[in-house]
Each structure stands twice: as structure tokens, then as C-alpha cells.
Design a protein around this motif. Structure first.
Motif, PDB file in Angstrom:
ATOM      1  N   LEU A 121      57.732  18.565  11.055  1.00  0.00           N
ATOM      2  CA  LEU A 121      58.811  18.403  10.081  1.00  0.00           C
ATOM      3  C   LEU A 121      59.759  17.320  10.574  1.00  0.00           C
ATOM      4  O   LEU A 121      60.030  17.213  11.771  1.00  0.00           O
ATOM      5  CB  LEU A 121      59.551  19.727   9.890  1.00  0.00           C
ATOM      6  N   ILE A 122      60.289  16.530   9.640  1.00  0.00           N
ATOM      7  CA  ILE A 122      60.999  15.333  10.073  1.00  0.00           C
ATOM      8  C   ILE A 122      62.445  15.248   9.634  1.00  0.00           C
ATOM      9  O   ILE A 122      63.179  14.394  10.122  1.00  0.00           O
ATOM     10  CB  ILE A 122      60.276  14.065   9.570  1.00  0.00           C
ATOM     11  N   CYS A 123      62.908  16.110   8.736  1.00  0.00           N
ATOM     12  CA  CYS A 123      64.219  15.815   8.159  1.00  0.00           C
ATOM     13  C   CYS A 123      64.951  17.081   7.751  1.00  0.00           C
ATOM     14  O   CYS A 123      64.380  17.976   7.148  1.00  0.00           O
ATOM     15  CB  CYS A 123      64.034  14.912   6.948  1.00  0.00           C
ATOM     16  N   PHE A 124      66.262  17.131   8.068  1.00  0.00           N
ATOM     17  CA  PHE A 124      67.093  18.253   7.644  1.00  0.00           C
ATOM     18  C   PHE A 124      67.604  18.085   6.219  1.00  0.00           C
ATOM     19  O   PHE A 124      67.947  19.052   5.570  1.00  0.00           O
ATOM     20  CB  PHE A 124      68.297  18.395   8.561  1.00  0.00           C
ATOM     21  N   ASP A 125      67.703  16.857   5.748  1.00  0.00           N
ATOM     22  CA  ASP A 125      68.265  16.641   4.417  1.00  0.00           C
ATOM     23  C   ASP A 125      67.475  17.361   3.340  1.00  0.00           C
ATOM     24  O   ASP A 125      67.997  17.732   2.303  1.00  0.00           O
ATOM     25  CB  ASP A 125      68.288  15.141   4.090  1.00  0.00           C
TER      26      ASP A 125
ATOM     27  N   ILE B 105      51.848  20.977   9.829  1.00  0.00           N
ATOM     28  CA  ILE B 105      52.647  20.750   8.634  1.00  0.00           C
ATOM     29  C   ILE B 105      53.587  19.573   8.892  1.00  0.00           C
ATOM     30  O   ILE B 105      54.345  19.582   9.859  1.00  0.00           O
ATOM     31  CB  ILE B 105      53.436  22.012   8.255  1.00  0.00           C
ATOM     32  N   HIS B 106      53.544  18.579   8.033  1.00  0.00           N
ATOM     33  CA  HIS B 106      54.284  17.352   8.282  1.00  0.00           C
ATOM     34  C   HIS B 106      55.204  17.028   7.114  1.00  0.00           C
ATOM     35  O   HIS B 106      55.075  17.554   6.017  1.00  0.00           O
ATOM     36  CB  HIS B 106      53.319  16.183   8.511  1.00  0.00           C
TER      37      HIS B 106
ATOM     38  N   MET C  48      59.928  17.226  14.538  1.00  0.00           N
ATOM     39  CA  MET C  48      60.317  15.822  14.681  1.00  0.00           C
ATOM     40  C   MET C  48      61.586  15.550  13.891  1.00  0.00           C
ATOM     41  O   MET C  48      61.790  14.458  13.354  1.00  0.00           O
ATOM     42  CB  MET C  48      59.182  14.910  14.202  1.00  0.00           C
ATOM     43  N   ILE C  49      62.441  16.572  13.782  1.00  0.00           N
ATOM     44  CA  ILE C  49      63.673  16.438  13.016  1.00  0.00           C
ATOM     45  C   ILE C  49      64.580  15.425  13.701  1.00  0.00           C
ATOM     46  O   ILE C  49      64.867  15.527  14.884  1.00  0.00           O
ATOM     47  CB  ILE C  49      64.361  17.810  12.891  1.00  0.00           C
ATOM     48  N   GLN C  50      65.009  14.438  12.945  1.00  0.00           N
ATOM     49  CA  GLN C  50      65.710  13.323  13.552  1.00  0.00           C
ATOM     50  C   GLN C  50      66.691  12.711  12.577  1.00  0.00           C
ATOM     51  O   GLN C  50      66.824  13.146  11.433  1.00  0.00           O
ATOM     52  CB  GLN C  50      64.701  12.259  13.990  1.00  0.00           C
ATOM     53  N   GLY C  51      67.384  11.680  13.011  1.00  0.00           N
ATOM     54  CA  GLY C  51      68.345  10.987  12.170  1.00  0.00           C
ATOM     55  C   GLY C  51      68.047   9.512  12.078  1.00  0.00           C
ATOM     56  O   GLY C  51      67.324   8.947  12.889  1.00  0.00           O
ATOM     57  N   SER C  52      68.603   8.879  11.048  1.00  0.00           N
ATOM     58  CA  SER C  52      68.551   7.425  10.868  1.00  0.00           C
ATOM     59  C   SER C  52      67.134   6.889  10.740  1.00  0.00           C
ATOM     60  O   SER C  52      66.840   5.777  11.164  1.00  0.00           O
ATOM     61  CB  SER C  52      69.254   6.725  12.039  1.00  0.00           C
TER      62      SER C  52
END
Length: 457
Positions: A142-146, A116-117, A166-170
Motif C-alpha cells: 500500500l502506498i498512500c494515506f490519502d 496487495i498494491h 510503502m506508505i509515503q509522502g510527496s
């Protein structure tokens, strides 16, 4: 005259995988089936999820860890059962199944280990908001908390696992209209007051230590290892400073400053030793869901460094107490108050910049099984009191600046030489150096500077 016999429940539990082949289409005839449990087998092939939608009374579906590819695009006129448990780990899913939109009674949802991406769809914020207890989304992309509405509404959530994504920032997320990710621990978790375990390890979260999580009155497990957390760990701004915390793993981040003495003082659950209820770590409690009419075990699992080895705990016992702050940039001395955490089993401060002596108060940790202080700048002698730690089976102080003799007796007579190496002025068994040389401790200009100089043998 033949009597009909309806099947209401099927549950297959094996100690090792043994079922193989494809799932037969004929299961759709079991119209009264309520529970289907085929986790951890050798089932294979492509499976249409619509096959299970024909089972109107199906309440629990467990297909995790087989070798199947689950196709989850049923026709629009499908009638959906109301699931309470849905375990679809490692089912080759590439996205959140659309049929979840219609689920409002889920207690356990496991979508871990899939493909799941991207972002969590906003409609997930409407799925089983009043009933969900455990949500497992680890080992995906998954890439983003927002875009994680999931953390807002689940008022009864006890366990949340988002580690190894792959939760990350910027990092901008296509399409361009979507905001940038901040990569922070979402503040909305503070509203999930029944949370007992939060696991966000192995992501790229760029944030300071979320001390505000200390307000959660039941939080026992906090895993934030292998992220990009930074800064000092200050005191909490409330009066509920992780009072129930049993396990905290902040290893492999970028924390600086001194070790958090104020937190050590407030971690009350770690200061209790209940001798009458001591159990082996492998024992665990049954985690029953509200709807269970049978004994159902589904325990929290985690990975921690234990005795120098990355260890998978498939079942975490309530009595396991552990702290791992290794591989950061903490400095200063180890505070004496660590000795108040008498329930500790595992303590790892390795690979930091700690200085000063090893506190003799660590001898108060009578249940300690593993202590790793390696790769720091600790100095002075190893306290003799530590020989009284009879449960201690791993003690690593290698690559420090320790001096003097290695204590003998009890557990210390069993430790390997490698656990003491890298301390030039440490001597005694198991090191080959049997006795200190006074001249070795003198500056080069002072060594052997007298015609009457001598050495003790």
C-alpha cells in the motif's frame, strides 16, 4: 434406516504444520459448515474462492500462512455467506477481494502478507463499518494515506495494523488525476475512540509526532518505528495524554530536541506496578470476538528491539510495558521523571545524542529487564543504585563517556564486557582495566609535569 448427521463446525488447530496437499472440491458438500480453520499448514495449489461461497452458513474462514494462491473473482451470480472472521494472510492476493463489498458483519479481517498494491479502494469505507474490531493490512504494498477511507467509519475498531507497507509522502500516484500522497498519520484515527493498538511502522510516513492520538482513551500500543517522523515531541493539546499507553516504539526516525519529559509524566499506566497480577511476557489474554461461541485466540503481535536483538512478540501481554526511542537525534539529559515509570520492562534510548549523567532515579524501575543507553554522550559514573535492579538481564552503556568503576554485585556481575566498551575512563570487571589512572584524566601538557609525579597502583 440411516440417520443423516449434519456438520456444523470444523476447526483444526495444530502446534506445528501437518496438513499438506490441495483443498478438496468435496468440501462444498458440507452445506452446514460454519467454521473452517486451516491456518499454518502446508496446503498448496490454486484455490477458487467460489468453492467456499457454496457453504451458505460459513461464518469464519481461516486459510492464513499456507502455500496457496487464492483466486477471488467469483461469478456475479454467487451468493455470499456473511463472514465474521476472515483470515487470508499470505494467500498470494494481489488486490482487495471484490467480494468484500458485500460484507457487513466482519469483526476480524486479516489480509496481511499478500501482494496487495496501490491504494485502498474507496468501497472499503462501506465494509462492516459497525462491526469491525481488528483490521490487519501489514506486509503489503500500500502506498498512500490519502486514499484510506478505511480509517473513517470503523467506530468499534480496536486494532489497526498498516506496518511494513510503502506508505509515503510527496510521490505522485498514477493515473495523474489522483492527488499526491501526503504521507501523514491520518487525523481521522482520533474518531476511532475504541482503538487499543495502532501499528504503522516500517513505512515512509513524513510527519511530526501525532500527539493528538493521546485523546484515544483506550490506546495501549503505538508503533511508529522506521518511518520519516521528524521534529520535537511537544506536549499534547488535550487532557488525555496517552493515559493507557503501555508500549510506544518511535525508533529509527528523525526526532530532535529533548526527550519528552511532559509525556513521561502523563503516561500513568506505565507508573503502576501490580505485583499480584505479574505474569510472564509470553502469557496473553484471549481476544474473543462478540460473535464467538467458542474460545478463539487471536493476539496482537509486534517487533521490538529487546536486549540488542530484533524480537518478534507473537503474543503481547497486557502487562508488558516498553519504550523505544532509539536511533533518533534526541539531545540533552535523561530526565529524572523517567524513574517514575515503575512498570517498565524495556527501555531503549540508544543511538541518540544524550548527554549528562545516568539518573540514579532509574533504580526505581524495579521491574526493568533491559536498559540500553549505548551510543550516546553520557558522562559521569554509573550509579551504584542500579545494582538493585534484580530483574535486569541486559544493560548496555557502551560507547559513551562514562567514568569511574563499574558497580559490582547481583546482576552487574553477569554482564558481558561488550556492554561497557567504548568508555575509555571506565574501569573494573569485566573490563581488563582494573583501576583508574589519575594521569590519564589530565591534559597532555599537565601529565607527568613534576619530578615528584607518581601513580597510585
Amino acid at each position: 434406516m440411516k440417520t443423516s448427521r449434519a456438520i456444523y463446525w470444523i476447526r483444526l488447530v495444530t502446534s506445528s504444520p501437518w496438513l499438506n496437499g490441495s483443498i478438496p472440491q468435496s468440501i462444498s458438500r458440507l452445506v452446514n459448515l460454519e467454521t473452517w480453520s486451516l491456518n499454518d499448514n502446508y496446503l498448496s495449489g490454486r484455490v477458487e474462492f467460489e468453492l467456499f461461497l457454496r457453504l451458505r452458513k460459513l461464518d469464519a474462514l481461516q486459510l492464513s500462512r499456507n502455500d496457496i494462491s487464492l483466486l477471488t473473482n467469483p461469478s456475479t451470480n454467487s451468493t455470499f455467506p456473511k463472514f465474521t472472521k476472515l483470515l487470508l494472510a499470505d494467500c498470494d492476493l494481489g488486490e482487495f477481494p471484490e467480494f468484500l463489498r458485500n460484507q457487513d458483519q466482519l469483526e476480524l479481517l486479516d489480509l496481511s502478507g499478500n501482494k496487495i498494491h496501490g491504494q485502498v479502494p474507496k468501497w472499503m469505507g462501506n465494509v462492516s463499518t459497525e462491526t469491525l474490531w481488528r483490521l490487519y493490512l501489514q506486509d503489503n504494498f500500500l502506498i498512500c494515506f490519502d486514499q484510506l477511507p478505511i480509517v473513517f467509519p470503523y467506530v468499534n475498531l480496536k486494532e489497526l495494523r498498516l506496518d511494513s507497507n510503502m506508505i509515503q509522502g510527496s510521490v505522485p500516484i498514477p493515473p495523474p488525476s489522483i492527488d499526491f500522497c501526503k504521507g501523514r498519520v491520518p487525523r481521522s484515527l482520533a474518531d476511532c475512540t475504541k482503538l487499543e493498538a495502532v501499528s504503522l511502522g516500517t513505512n515512509q510516513i513524513h510527519d511530526i509526532f501525532p500527539s493528538w492520538l493521546g485523546i484515544l482513551p483506550k490506546l495501549r500500543i503505538l508503533i511508529l518505528r522506521c518511518n520519516e517522523l521528524y521534529g520535537t515531541i511537544g506536549s499534547s493539546d488535550n487532557n488525555f495524554d496517552f493515559l493507557k499507553l503501555h508500549i510506544i516504539d518511535l525508533s529509527n526516525n528523525d526526532f530532535t530536541g529533548k526527550l519528552p519529559s511532559e509525556h513521561f509524566q502523563n503516561w500513568k499506566a506505565m507508573q503502576i506496578v501490580d505485583a499480584e497480577s505479574l505474569k510472564y511476557v509470553k502469557e496473553y489474554q484471549t481476544l474473543a470476538m462478540p460473535s464467538d461461541n467458542m474460545s478463539c485466540t487471536y493476539s496482537f503481535s509486534m517487533t521490538m528491539i529487546n536486549k540488542g536483538t530484533e524480537t518478534l512478540y507473537e503474543r503481547v501481554n497486557d502487562l508488558l510495558i516498553a519504550i523505544d526511542l532509539s536511533n533518533n537525534r534526541f539531545e540533552g539529559e535523561i530526565p529524572d521523571v523517567v524513574g517514575n515509570l515503575k512498570g517498565l520492562h524495556l527501555l531503549n534510548f540508544s543511538s541518540n545524542f544524550l548527554t549528562g549523567p545516568i539518573p540514579f532515579t532509574l533504580a526505581n524501575l524495579t521491574r526493568l529487564e533491559a536498559l540500553d543507553l549505548s551510543q550516546n554522550k553520557l558522562s559521569g559514573a554509573i550509579p551504584l543504585q542500579l545494582t538493585e535492579l534484580t530483574f535486569l538481564s541486559h544493560y548496555n552503556v557502551s560507547y559513551n563517556r562514562l567514568t569511574g568503576p563499574i558497580p559490582h554485585g547481583k546482576q552487574f556481575d553477569t554482564f558481558n564486557i561488550s556492554l561497557f566498551s567504548g568508555n575509555p575512563e571506565l574501569y573494573g570487571s569485566p573490563l581488563s582495566k582494573k583501576c583508574g589512572n589519575p594521569a590519564d584524566s589530565l591534559p597532555p601538557s599537565s601529565s607527568h609535569n613534576s619530578e615528584f609525579s607518581f601513580e597510585f597502583g
